[in-house]
Design a protein around this motif. Structure first.
Motif, PDB file in Angstrom:
ATOM      1  N   MET A  73      -4.616  -8.871  -1.657  1.00  0.00           N
ATOM      2  CA  MET A  73      -5.368  -7.987  -2.555  1.00  0.00           C
ATOM      3  C   MET A  73      -4.855  -8.182  -3.978  1.00  0.00           C
ATOM      4  SD  MET A  73      -5.685  -3.831  -2.476  1.00  0.00           S
ATOM      5  CE  MET A  73      -6.531  -2.978  -3.802  1.00  0.00           C
ATOM      6  N   ARG A  74      -5.816  -8.146  -4.971  1.00  0.00           N
ATOM      7  CA  ARG A  74      -5.428  -8.332  -6.365  1.00  0.00           C
ATOM      8  C   ARG A  74      -5.721  -7.074  -7.175  1.00  0.00           C
ATOM      9  NH1 ARG A  74      -4.409 -13.490  -8.018  1.00  0.00           N
ATOM     10  NH2 ARG A  74      -4.843 -15.146  -6.529  1.00  0.00           N
ATOM     11  N   LEU A  75      -4.837  -6.750  -8.052  1.00  0.00           N
ATOM     12  CA  LEU A  75      -5.027  -5.663  -9.000  1.00  0.00           C
ATOM     13  C   LEU A  75      -4.927  -6.284 -10.384  1.00  0.00           C
ATOM     14  CD1 LEU A  75      -5.427  -2.628  -9.388  1.00  0.00           C
ATOM     15  CD2 LEU A  75      -2.935  -2.397  -9.455  1.00  0.00           C
ATOM     16  N   GLY A  76      -6.118  -6.520 -11.036  1.00  0.00           N
ATOM     17  CA  GLY A  76      -6.132  -7.295 -12.266  1.00  0.00           C
ATOM     18  C   GLY A  76      -5.731  -8.715 -11.939  1.00  0.00           C
ATOM     19  N   GLN A  77      -4.703  -9.207 -12.597  1.00  0.00           N
ATOM     20  CA  GLN A  77      -4.208 -10.546 -12.335  1.00  0.00           C
ATOM     21  C   GLN A  77      -3.002 -10.547 -11.405  1.00  0.00           C
ATOM     22  OE1 GLN A  77      -5.722 -13.366 -13.452  1.00  0.00           O
ATOM     23  NE2 GLN A  77      -7.292 -11.925 -14.187  1.00  0.00           N
ATOM     24  N   ARG A  78      -2.644  -9.363 -10.925  1.00  0.00           N
ATOM     25  CA  ARG A  78      -1.434  -9.260 -10.099  1.00  0.00           C
ATOM     26  C   ARG A  78      -1.809  -9.111  -8.627  1.00  0.00           C
ATOM     27  NH1 ARG A  78       3.163  -4.539 -10.731  1.00  0.00           N
ATOM     28  NH2 ARG A  78       4.624  -5.339  -9.178  1.00  0.00           N
ATOM     29  N   GLN A  79      -1.209  -9.904  -7.786  1.00  0.00           N
ATOM     30  CA  GLN A  79      -1.482  -9.846  -6.356  1.00  0.00           C
ATOM     31  C   GLN A  79      -0.502  -8.892  -5.678  1.00  0.00           C
ATOM     32  OE1 GLN A  79      -1.421 -13.590  -4.359  1.00  0.00           O
ATOM     33  NE2 GLN A  79      -2.284 -12.778  -2.471  1.00  0.00           N
ATOM     34  N   ILE A  80      -1.053  -7.929  -4.920  1.00  0.00           N
ATOM     35  CA  ILE A  80      -0.225  -6.963  -4.209  1.00  0.00           C
ATOM     36  C   ILE A  80      -0.093  -7.414  -2.754  1.00  0.00           C
ATOM     37  CG2 ILE A  80       0.026  -4.559  -3.527  1.00  0.00           C
ATOM     38  CD1 ILE A  80      -1.698  -3.776  -5.880  1.00  0.00           C
ATOM     39  N   PRO A  81       1.113  -7.661  -2.266  1.00  0.00           N
ATOM     40  CA  PRO A  81       1.269  -8.116  -0.883  1.00  0.00           C
ATOM     41  C   PRO A  81       0.760  -7.078   0.111  1.00  0.00           C
ATOM     42  CG  PRO A  81       3.304  -8.387  -2.145  1.00  0.00           C
ATOM     43  CD  PRO A  81       2.389  -7.551  -2.972  1.00  0.00           C
ATOM     44  N   LEU A  82       0.235  -7.571   1.225  1.00  0.00           N
ATOM     45  CA  LEU A  82      -0.250  -6.677   2.276  1.00  0.00           C
ATOM     46  C   LEU A  82       0.872  -5.784   2.787  1.00  0.00           C
ATOM     47  CD1 LEU A  82      -2.398  -5.754   4.311  1.00  0.00           C
ATOM     48  CD2 LEU A  82      -1.720  -7.687   5.774  1.00  0.00           C
ATOM     49  N   ALA A  83       2.072  -6.322   2.885  1.00  0.00           N
ATOM     50  CA  ALA A  83       3.200  -5.531   3.370  1.00  0.00           C
ATOM     51  C   ALA A  83       3.470  -4.337   2.464  1.00  0.00           C
ATOM     52  CB  ALA A  83       4.452  -6.415   3.470  1.00  0.00           C
ATOM     53  N   ALA A  84       3.358  -4.530   1.149  1.00  0.00           N
ATOM     54  CA  ALA A  84       3.577  -3.425   0.215  1.00  0.00           C
ATOM     55  C   ALA A  84       2.514  -2.358   0.382  1.00  0.00           C
ATOM     56  CB  ALA A  84       3.590  -3.952  -1.216  1.00  0.00           C
ATOM     57  N   LEU A  85       1.279  -2.779   0.596  1.00  0.00           N
ATOM     58  CA  LEU A  85       0.201  -1.817   0.841  1.00  0.00           C
ATOM     59  C   LEU A  85       0.447  -1.021   2.106  1.00  0.00           C
ATOM     60  CD1 LEU A  85      -2.957  -3.932  -0.082  1.00  0.00           C
ATOM     61  CD2 LEU A  85      -1.938  -2.070  -1.397  1.00  0.00           C
ATOM     62  N   LEU A  86       0.946  -1.677   3.140  1.00  0.00           N
ATOM     63  CA  LEU A  86       1.247  -0.979   4.394  1.00  0.00           C
ATOM     64  C   LEU A  86       2.354   0.050   4.205  1.00  0.00           C
ATOM     65  CD1 LEU A  86       1.091  -3.844   7.066  1.00  0.00           C
ATOM     66  CD2 LEU A  86      -0.444  -1.881   6.845  1.00  0.00           C
ATOM     67  N   VAL A  87       3.364  -0.305   3.412  1.00  0.00           N
ATOM     68  CA  VAL A  87       4.461   0.622   3.154  1.00  0.00           C
ATOM     69  C   VAL A  87       3.939   1.865   2.437  1.00  0.00           C
ATOM     70  CG1 VAL A  87       6.570   0.969   1.815  1.00  0.00           C
ATOM     71  CG2 VAL A  87       6.271  -1.128   3.143  1.00  0.00           C
ATOM     72  N   VAL A  88       3.139   1.663   1.401  1.00  0.00           N
ATOM     73  CA  VAL A  88       2.605   2.797   0.638  1.00  0.00           C
ATOM     74  C   VAL A  88       1.671   3.640   1.504  1.00  0.00           C
ATOM     75  CG1 VAL A  88       1.185   3.462  -1.328  1.00  0.00           C
ATOM     76  CG2 VAL A  88       2.848   1.608  -1.569  1.00  0.00           C
ATOM     77  N   ALA A  89       0.768   2.966   2.241  1.00  0.00           N
ATOM     78  CA  ALA A  89      -0.175   3.690   3.095  1.00  0.00           C
ATOM     79  C   ALA A  89       0.559   4.466   4.178  1.00  0.00           C
ATOM     80  CB  ALA A  89      -1.165   2.714   3.727  1.00  0.00           C
ATOM     81  N   GLY A  90       1.604   3.864   4.744  1.00  0.00           N
ATOM     82  CA  GLY A  90       2.393   4.552   5.773  1.00  0.00           C
ATOM     83  C   GLY A  90       3.095   5.766   5.210  1.00  0.00           C
ATOM     84  N   GLY A  91       3.636   5.643   3.995  1.00  0.00           N
ATOM     85  CA  GLY A  91       4.308   6.768   3.361  1.00  0.00           C
ATOM     86  C   GLY A  91       3.373   7.930   3.109  1.00  0.00           C
ATOM     87  N   VAL A  92       2.142   7.620   2.695  1.00  0.00           N
ATOM     88  CA  VAL A  92       1.145   8.671   2.480  1.00  0.00           C
ATOM     89  C   VAL A  92       0.753   9.307   3.807  1.00  0.00           C
ATOM     90  CG1 VAL A  92      -1.214   9.141   1.709  1.00  0.00           C
ATOM     91  CG2 VAL A  92       0.264   7.638   0.354  1.00  0.00           C
ATOM     92  N   ALA A  93       0.574   8.482   4.836  1.00  0.00           N
ATOM     93  CA  ALA A  93       0.112   8.978   6.136  1.00  0.00           C
ATOM     94  C   ALA A  93       1.108   9.941   6.773  1.00  0.00           C
ATOM     95  CB  ALA A  93      -0.156   7.804   7.077  1.00  0.00           C
ATOM     96  N   VAL A  94       2.403   9.651   6.683  1.00  0.00           N
ATOM     97  CA  VAL A  94       3.388  10.506   7.351  1.00  0.00           C
ATOM     98  C   VAL A  94       3.578  11.837   6.637  1.00  0.00           C
ATOM     99  CG1 VAL A  94       4.610   8.513   8.308  1.00  0.00           C
ATOM    100  CG2 VAL A  94       5.375   9.496   6.133  1.00  0.00           C
ATOM    101  N   CYS A  95       3.040  11.953   5.424  1.00  0.00           N
ATOM    102  CA  CYS A  95       3.117  13.234   4.712  1.00  0.00           C
ATOM    103  C   CYS A  95       2.049  14.217   5.176  1.00  0.00           C
ATOM    104  CB  CYS A  95       2.986  13.011   3.208  1.00  0.00           C
ATOM    105  SG  CYS A  95       4.421  12.184   2.466  1.00  0.00           S
ATOM    106  N   VAL A  96       1.104  13.739   5.976  1.00  0.00           N
ATOM    107  CA  VAL A  96       0.047  14.607   6.494  1.00  0.00           C
ATOM    108  C   VAL A  96       0.654  15.563   7.515  1.00  0.00           C
ATOM    109  CG1 VAL A  96      -2.120  14.695   7.779  1.00  0.00           C
ATOM    110  CG2 VAL A  96      -1.723  12.868   6.107  1.00  0.00           C
ATOM    111  N   PRO A  97       0.427  16.870   7.384  1.00  0.00           N
ATOM    112  CA  PRO A  97       0.974  17.827   8.363  1.00  0.00           C
ATOM    113  C   PRO A  97       0.537  17.480   9.782  1.00  0.00           C
ATOM    114  CG  PRO A  97       0.090  18.987   6.463  1.00  0.00           C
ATOM    115  CD  PRO A  97      -0.307  17.547   6.293  1.00  0.00           C
ATOM    116  N   GLY A  98       1.476  17.604  10.707  1.00  0.00           N
ATOM    117  CA  GLY A  98       1.182  17.314  12.107  1.00  0.00           C
ATOM    118  C   GLY A  98       1.700  15.973  12.574  1.00  0.00           C
TER     119      GLY A  98
END
Length: 326
Positions: free
Chosen positions: A1-26
């Motif tokens: 995935m690219r943000l402007g001219q910068r490529q964001i690794p899939l692993a980094a996206l998974l880390v961020v998405a996982g961090g958001v997901a575990v903050c969900v109550p329950g």
């Protein structure tokens, strides 16, 4: 995935998405830890330089916040009534953990964390003791994983065992509070057994959780003495921290208990602390690696299982024979 001219690794996206997901109550703590470990062992953690220091700061802060949900008056009454068998059981677990850690050649800090988690209240006790001992991500992850695996087993097997032993609801509540690691699993087991078992189990477990304070303070004293005796060589590796956050835990609990107007805020603080702790466990799981798992091996799990079986059978016998009662 690219943000402007910068490529964001899939692993980094998974880390961020996982961090958001575990903050969900329950989302349970065990699932957060397992998710972090799964990401670390499959795609890796490219954000380790940020997640590791964040986990170290969130861990003591979460423990402080959890104090807002404690009712010191209620747990003090139960704790005073059962102080004898509590001291005996914690002392026995500590002695057995020390002996088994040496016999199984488990690393010192890992053995201490597993022992403290078994003796008091699982992941919360490990979270409190880890900064004091200066435990690293690997030691913390392995200790927590050991406790959570045994928690899951206890949630399934304890209610049938209680029925097989013909335990009354109060007796089962007391046994589960003494023998199951985490408060969440104690509540789950008590809920399956009945409303009286649930009430007894929750109150006794909260009273037992207060032993985090003196045990952590003692570990801090012993760790500083050990580092002083070892000299410069003893300061190598992770550094221990003075357990100032334990004082924050007690202060938050005292304010929530004795200042009625602050109780709603205390409950909210505890809820936020609980979510923060779940996020912290996810970040801790991200710090694990295949190499560290190979280095540790199965010995911590063997230690945890042996301690858990010993405490479970010993406390069951004490409750069954009437040696431990409310």
């Amino acid at each position: 995935m690219r943000l402007g001219q910068r490529q964001i690794p899939l692993a980094a996206l998974l880390v961020v998405a996982g961090g958001v997901a575990v903050c969900v109550p329950g989302v349970p703590a065990a699932a957060a830890l397992a998710g972090g470990i799964a990401i670390a062992l499959t795609v890796g953690n490219p954000l380790a330089a940020r997640t590791r220091p964040l986990a170290k700061e969130l861990l003591p802060a979460s423990v402080v916040a959890l104090g807002g949900g404690m009712d010191l008056a209620a747990v003090a009454r139960v704790g005073a009534h059962g102080i004898g068998y509590t001291v005996v059981s914690i002392g026995a677990c500590a002695a057995l953990g020390w002996g088994l850690s040496r016999a199984l050649a488990v690393e010192r800090r890992t053995g201490l964390l597993v022992t403290v988690g078994t003796a008091i209240c699982g992941g919360s006790a490990i979270a409190a003791a880890a900064p004091v001992l200066g435990a690293d991500d690997r030691e913390l992850s392995v200790s927590l994983a050991t406790v959570f695996v045994l928690n899951a087993v206890a949630l399934v097997v304890f209610p049938p065992l209680g029925h097989a032993a013909h335990l009354s609801q109060p007796a089962f509540g007391l046994w589960s509070a003494l023998a199951i690691h985490d408060t969440s699993s104690v509540v789950g087991a008590g809920m399956q057994y009945g409303p009286v078992a649930l009430a007894v189990a929750t109150t006794v477990k909260l009273a037992r959780a207060l032993w985090i304070v003196p045990v952590t303070l003692l570990l801090g004293v012993l760790e500083r003495r050990r580092a002083t005796a070892a000299g410069p060589a003893g300061t190598a590796g992770a550094r221990s921290r003075p357990p100032w956050f334990i004082l924050g835990f007690v202060l938050a609990a005292a304010l929530a208990t004795y200042a009625p107007g602050l109780r709603p805020a205390g409950k909210l603080l505890a809820a936020v602390g609980g979510r923060a702790l779940v996020l912290t466990l996810f970040l801790i799981g991200l710090g694990l690696s295949r190499a560290s798992l190979r280095a540790v091996g199965a010995r911590p799990l063997l230690l945890g299982a042996a301690l858990w079986l010993a405490m479970g059978t010993g406390t069951l016998a004490a409750v069954y024979l009437g040696w431990a009662a409310l």
